[in-house]
Design an enzyme around this catalytic site. Sequence first.
Site, mmCIF file in Angstrom:
data_model
loop_
_atom_site.group_PDB
_atom_site.id
_atom_site.type_symbol
_atom_site.label_atom_id
_atom_site.label_comp_id
_atom_site.label_asym_id
_atom_site.label_seq_id
_atom_site.Cartn_x
_atom_site.Cartn_y
_atom_site.Cartn_z
ATOM 1 N N SER A 25 1.169 80.109 -1.412
ATOM 2 C CA SER A 25 1.319 78.670 -1.613
ATOM 3 C C SER A 25 1.601 77.900 -0.336
ATOM 4 O O SER A 25 1.635 78.455 0.757
ATOM 5 C CB SER A 25 2.421 78.360 -2.621
ATOM 6 O OG SER A 25 3.686 78.716 -2.079
ATOM 7 N N THR A 57 -4.950 76.710 -1.564
ATOM 8 C CA THR A 57 -3.756 77.359 -2.094
ATOM 9 C C THR A 57 -3.195 76.428 -3.159
ATOM 10 O O THR A 57 -3.929 75.588 -3.677
ATOM 11 C CB THR A 57 -2.745 77.686 -0.961
ATOM 12 O OG1 THR A 57 -1.682 78.473 -1.493
ATOM 13 C CG2 THR A 57 -2.215 76.452 -0.281
ATOM 14 N N TYR A 58 -1.923 76.565 -3.496
ATOM 15 C CA TYR A 58 -1.317 75.661 -4.474
ATOM 16 C C TYR A 58 0.004 75.146 -3.929
ATOM 17 O O TYR A 58 0.635 75.768 -3.071
ATOM 18 C CB TYR A 58 -1.124 76.352 -5.827
ATOM 19 C CG TYR A 58 -0.224 77.558 -5.772
ATOM 20 C CD1 TYR A 58 1.137 77.450 -6.045
ATOM 21 C CD2 TYR A 58 -0.723 78.814 -5.442
ATOM 22 C CE1 TYR A 58 1.972 78.557 -5.977
ATOM 23 C CE2 TYR A 58 0.097 79.919 -5.378
ATOM 24 C CZ TYR A 58 1.443 79.787 -5.652
ATOM 25 O OH TYR A 58 2.264 80.887 -5.582
#
Length: 116
Positions: A25, A57-58
């Site tokens: 992340s 990504t997050y």
Amino acid sequence: MQIEVVKSKIHRVTVTGADLNYIGSITIDEVLLEASNIIEGEKVNIVNINNGERFETYAIKGAKNSGEITLNGPAARKVHKGDIIIIMSYARMDFEKAKTFKPWLVFPNEKDNSLK
């Protein structure tokens, strides 16, 4: 017809850390998340101005007013502390709505990632 458009953009923010051993992340200061309308867990694209890398990504929430921008997990190999990046998220919407949609654009101070 549905198309994908830029929903949110944090333009030219400075990387404050890279943690290879975290599960993944990007950690983003809560103030920047709120200003850009990006929520925790949302997929984001990252563009590294310094080396041209592009990856996804997050988002996860960092401490409020911390200025934190930390790439975690494998993404940590794509940046160095001090690099300037752009963070973007996208949304699908009807073609006609997309013509008038206005994204959330955030331009932080590159020195400390604040909005001041």
